[in-house]
Write a protein that holds these residues in place. Structure first.
Motif, PDB file in Angstrom:
ATOM      1  N   VAL A 239      -3.731  -1.863  20.416  1.00  0.00           N
ATOM      2  CA  VAL A 239      -2.955  -0.653  20.180  1.00  0.00           C
ATOM      3  C   VAL A 239      -2.498  -0.819  18.556  1.00  0.00           C
ATOM      4  CG1 VAL A 239      -1.075   0.639  20.899  1.00  0.00           C
ATOM      5  CG2 VAL A 239      -2.355  -0.598  22.658  1.00  0.00           C
ATOM      6  N   VAL A 240      -1.948  -1.908  18.272  1.00  0.00           N
ATOM      7  CA  VAL A 240      -1.426  -1.857  16.922  1.00  0.00           C
ATOM      8  C   VAL A 240      -2.689  -1.887  15.802  1.00  0.00           C
ATOM      9  CG1 VAL A 240      -0.308  -3.529  15.352  1.00  0.00           C
ATOM     10  CG2 VAL A 240       0.405  -3.400  17.629  1.00  0.00           C
ATOM     11  N   GLY A 241      -3.724  -2.174  16.299  1.00  0.00           N
ATOM     12  CA  GLY A 241      -5.020  -2.585  15.568  1.00  0.00           C
ATOM     13  C   GLY A 241      -5.212  -0.941  15.471  1.00  0.00           C
ATOM     14  N   GLN A 242      -5.187  -0.328  16.201  1.00  0.00           N
ATOM     15  CA  GLN A 242      -5.596   1.160  16.670  1.00  0.00           C
ATOM     16  C   GLN A 242      -4.477   2.148  15.513  1.00  0.00           C
ATOM     17  OE1 GLN A 242      -5.600   2.339  20.875  1.00  0.00           O
ATOM     18  NE2 GLN A 242      -4.744   4.292  20.047  1.00  0.00           N
ATOM     19  N   ASP A 243      -3.393   1.681  15.384  1.00  0.00           N
ATOM     20  CA  ASP A 243      -2.332   2.406  14.507  1.00  0.00           C
ATOM     21  C   ASP A 243      -2.495   1.940  13.242  1.00  0.00           C
ATOM     22  OD1 ASP A 243      -1.261   3.583  16.683  1.00  0.00           O
ATOM     23  OD2 ASP A 243       0.846   2.102  16.625  1.00  0.00           O
ATOM     24  N   ILE A 244      -3.318   0.747  12.650  1.00  0.00           N
ATOM     25  CA  ILE A 244      -3.511   0.329  11.624  1.00  0.00           C
ATOM     26  C   ILE A 244      -4.584   1.283  10.789  1.00  0.00           C
ATOM     27  CG2 ILE A 244      -4.560  -1.349   9.975  1.00  0.00           C
ATOM     28  CD1 ILE A 244      -2.859  -3.424  11.885  1.00  0.00           C
ATOM     29  N   PHE A 245      -5.512   1.264  11.692  1.00  0.00           N
ATOM     30  CA  PHE A 245      -6.801   2.238  11.593  1.00  0.00           C
ATOM     31  C   PHE A 245      -6.484   3.774  11.365  1.00  0.00           C
ATOM     32  CE2 PHE A 245     -10.899   0.182  10.526  1.00  0.00           C
ATOM     33  CZ  PHE A 245     -10.410  -1.295  10.742  1.00  0.00           C
ATOM     34  N   ARG A 246      -5.290   4.170  11.949  1.00  0.00           N
ATOM     35  CA  ARG A 246      -5.016   5.636  11.925  1.00  0.00           C
ATOM     36  C   ARG A 246      -4.588   5.747  10.515  1.00  0.00           C
ATOM     37  NH1 ARG A 246      -2.038   6.786  16.659  1.00  0.00           N
ATOM     38  NH2 ARG A 246      -0.136   6.626  15.496  1.00  0.00           N
ATOM     39  N   ILE A 247      -3.678   4.674   9.963  1.00  0.00           N
ATOM     40  CA  ILE A 247      -3.020   4.963   8.770  1.00  0.00           C
ATOM     41  C   ILE A 247      -4.225   4.804   7.536  1.00  0.00           C
ATOM     42  CG2 ILE A 247      -1.629   3.872   6.958  1.00  0.00           C
ATOM     43  CD1 ILE A 247       0.101   2.712   9.485  1.00  0.00           C
ATOM     44  N   LEU A 248      -5.171   4.041   7.826  1.00  0.00           N
ATOM     45  CA  LEU A 248      -6.305   3.760   6.836  1.00  0.00           C
ATOM     46  C   LEU A 248      -7.223   5.291   6.693  1.00  0.00           C
ATOM     47  CD1 LEU A 248      -8.130   1.635   5.287  1.00  0.00           C
ATOM     48  CD2 LEU A 248      -9.281   1.613   7.184  1.00  0.00           C
ATOM     49  N   ILE A 249      -7.190   5.668   8.065  1.00  0.00           N
ATOM     50  CA  ILE A 249      -8.012   7.139   7.867  1.00  0.00           C
ATOM     51  C   ILE A 249      -7.160   8.146   7.315  1.00  0.00           C
ATOM     52  CG2 ILE A 249      -8.696   9.176   9.571  1.00  0.00           C
ATOM     53  CD1 ILE A 249      -9.804   6.878  11.423  1.00  0.00           C
ATOM     54  N   PHE A 250      -5.744   8.172   7.461  1.00  0.00           N
ATOM     55  CA  PHE A 250      -4.878   8.924   6.857  1.00  0.00           C
ATOM     56  C   PHE A 250      -5.109   9.102   5.228  1.00  0.00           C
ATOM     57  CE2 PHE A 250      -0.550  10.253   5.301  1.00  0.00           C
ATOM     58  CZ  PHE A 250      -0.510  11.474   5.770  1.00  0.00           C
ATOM     59  N   ALA A 251      -4.934   7.543   4.916  1.00  0.00           N
ATOM     60  CA  ALA A 251      -5.252   7.492   3.409  1.00  0.00           C
ATOM     61  C   ALA A 251      -6.514   7.817   2.871  1.00  0.00           C
ATOM     62  CB  ALA A 251      -5.290   5.797   3.031  1.00  0.00           C
ATOM     63  N   ILE A 252      -7.826   7.602   3.754  1.00  0.00           N
ATOM     64  CA  ILE A 252      -9.126   8.147   3.116  1.00  0.00           C
ATOM     65  C   ILE A 252      -8.951   9.633   3.042  1.00  0.00           C
ATOM     66  CG2 ILE A 252     -11.446   8.391   3.892  1.00  0.00           C
ATOM     67  CD1 ILE A 252     -11.091   5.629   5.236  1.00  0.00           C
ATOM     68  N   ILE A 253      -8.461  10.351   4.055  1.00  0.00           N
ATOM     69  CA  ILE A 253      -8.238  11.848   4.061  1.00  0.00           C
ATOM     70  C   ILE A 253      -7.537  12.031   2.850  1.00  0.00           C
ATOM     71  CG2 ILE A 253      -7.206  13.877   5.150  1.00  0.00           C
ATOM     72  CD1 ILE A 253      -7.646  12.366   7.907  1.00  0.00           C
ATOM     73  N   ILE A 254      -6.518  11.759   2.327  1.00  0.00           N
ATOM     74  CA  ILE A 254      -5.668  12.191   1.196  1.00  0.00           C
ATOM     75  C   ILE A 254      -6.493  11.936   0.062  1.00  0.00           C
ATOM     76  CG2 ILE A 254      -3.666  11.518  -0.211  1.00  0.00           C
ATOM     77  CD1 ILE A 254      -2.643  12.596   2.567  1.00  0.00           C
ATOM     78  N   ILE A 255      -7.296  10.675   0.034  1.00  0.00           N
ATOM     79  CA  ILE A 255      -7.982  10.513  -1.288  1.00  0.00           C
ATOM     80  C   ILE A 255      -9.169  11.457  -1.234  1.00  0.00           C
ATOM     81  CG2 ILE A 255      -9.725   8.630  -2.262  1.00  0.00           C
ATOM     82  CD1 ILE A 255      -7.699   6.368  -1.078  1.00  0.00           C
TER      83      ILE A 255
END
Lengths: 276, 208
Positions: A239-255
């Protein structure tokens, strides 16, 4: 049997020699996900600290709902959605059903479990039976309470409404892939005075759950159930891994958004993501 | 072996499906298409399990004259009656078609139509302004509903565009956020199952 030669005629050439068309990014993303989760699982197994999961009100409310049904002497209804057994939401429902069945067995509360899909019914029957066994109450298990209603959506809907009207559950737990029947179930649940907990990722149905259910698990919350309920550090790691990747996707969306504003015609991120 | 064998089968097929999706060779072999065919074939057998369960449950209801047993009788008669007719004249025969089109389909449509009434009663309960969240919900709902109905545009020119913007931008963005989170949840769940960490589907709710 399919003929590989026939498929070969329609198949685009491999990317980088081995990957199917457009599957390089999914492969890299999936592999990175596996590595991150593996690291977190290893940390959990080694007893090293990993972040806690935040409180999920909808899952905490399951105990409250079963307790209320026990006090009122009325049954609990559990619906796993109308999705297939291969649907991730249905799979997420299995863990919650196991927990609900165990609690019901311990408190000697009737659990009515209804199914639309025959495979889901077969799995749920086994889960409920096993949970009663784990609770030390195999004698309390009633095979008639795990019910296959119908493979047709509206026939299933009519069947469940009949059960709710006749048997008046004090708790209605709807956990899985729900579609147009959501609102009908929730309103009938409200009419019979049931405390209602809903969980789905089907965005078209989420507003109905928010409006009519007492507690709603939104989106990825429902997939944290097995880790949340079992309190296993290893499962928590995923579940924590899931959350880390959500942050990663959020960063990709912003970039990606910034790059799109700079040059809408030649966004390198969009090109990489669509080409590979 | 009761749990190990299903876990092994799950892991092997999980990896096989990943291979079939990501790799060119997997697509060449048509792994996804073949497993899809297997699912369709096994569905046929699974129907029998449903028929047995319905017969056992409702048969017992009738036999023991439990409360509401006539409903169970209706179900058994309808199920076996239709089955007999379909076997006799195929599912496309005149009687089977008439029963399906004239009875089953309208009943399904009637059930679907109930949603309109239930949405109204739910909306009444939710939109009673009791909390700050309910107030926001009500204001957004009024803006959207009137904007989507012709009367909104008649009352204030451009209302429809505002409502449409609301649906296309903030609502769409929120829904996509939920969908991204859910997809990651799908991945995590798939991984837990392939690795054998999650065993809820094998009974109980215990993890590895």
């Amino acid at each position: 049997m399919l003929n590989p030669l026939m498929i070969l005629a329609d198949l685009p050439p491999p990317t980088w020699g081995i990957f199917a068309e457009g599957q390089v990014i999914p492969f890299l993303f999936g592999t990175a996900f596996v590595v991150v989760v593996y690291v977190l699982i290893s940390r959990a197994r080694a007893g090293e600290p990993i972040p806690e999961i935040r409180k999920i009100a909808g899952l905490d409310a399951v105990d409250e709902a079963i307790g209320r049904a026990t006090e009122m002497g009325r049954p609990v209804h559990f619906g796993p959605g109308i999705g297939a057994v291969s649907n991730a939401q249905t799979i997420a429902a299995f863990a919650v059903l196991g927990y609900v069945a165990k609690m019901c067995a311990q408190y000697d509360t009737q659990l009515i479990q209804t199914n639309r899909n025959i495979y889901v019914y077969a799995v749920n029957e086994e889960i409920v039976k096993q949970s009663y066994l784990e609770a030390g109450r195999p004698d309390a298990y009633n095979p008639d309470d795990v019910r296959y209603i119908s493979g047709f959506q509206w026939a299933y809907c009519a069947g469940v409404l009949g059960i709710m009207e006749r048997e008046k559950p004090a708790a209605n737990i709807m956990y899985g892939s729900w579609f147009a029947e959501t609102m009908i179930f929730l309103e009938v649940g409200n009419i019979v005075g049931a405390i209602q907990i809903g969980a789905t990722t089907n965005t078209a149905q989420l507003p109905f759950f928010i409006a009519a259910a007492d507690y709603t698990l939104i989106g990825e919350e429902m997939f944290a159930a097995s880790a949340y309920i079992s309190k296993e550090p290893v499962l928590r790691g995923t579940v924590v891994g899931q959350d880390i990747f959500r942050i990663l996707i959020f960063a990709i969306i912003i970039i990606g958004t910034i790059l799109q504003q700079i040059d809408p015609e030649e966004n390198p991120l969009a090109r990489i993501l669509t080409e590979f | 072996m009761r749990k190990e064998l299903p876990l092994l089968i799950t892991t092997v097929f999980g990896l096989l499906m990943v291979f079939g999706r990501w790799f060119w060779l997997g697509q060449l072999w048509g792994i996804e298409s073949i497993t899809d065919q297997w699912i369709i074939i096994s569905n046929g057998f699974a129907v029998a399990i449903g028929v047995v369960n319905l017969t056992q449950l409702h048969g017992r209801n009738v036999q023991r004259r439990r409360e509401h047993w006539p409903y169970s009788l209706v179900l058994i008669v309808a199920m076996y009656g239709y089955m007999a007719i379909a076997l006799y004249e195929t599912v496309e025969g005149p009687t089977a078609t008439w029963l399906y089109d004239g009875l089953f389909t309208p009943i399904g449509s009637a059930m679907f139509a109930l949603i309109a009434f239930y949405i109204t009663s739910a909306a009444y309960r939710v939109f009673r302004v009791r909390t700050r969240e309910a107030t926001v919900l009500m204001i957004c709902a009024v803006i959207t509903m009137l904007g989507m109905a012709p009367i909104g545009e008649v009352l204030i020119s451009g209302w429809h565009s505002v409502a449409e913007w609301g649906m296309d931008v903030p609502v769409s963005a929120a829904f996509r956020g939920i969908t991204i989170g859910a997809r990651l949840g799908f991945m995590a769940t798939a991984m837990r199952i392939i690795l054998g960490l999650e065993r809820a589907h094998l009974g109980g709710y215990g993890a590895s």
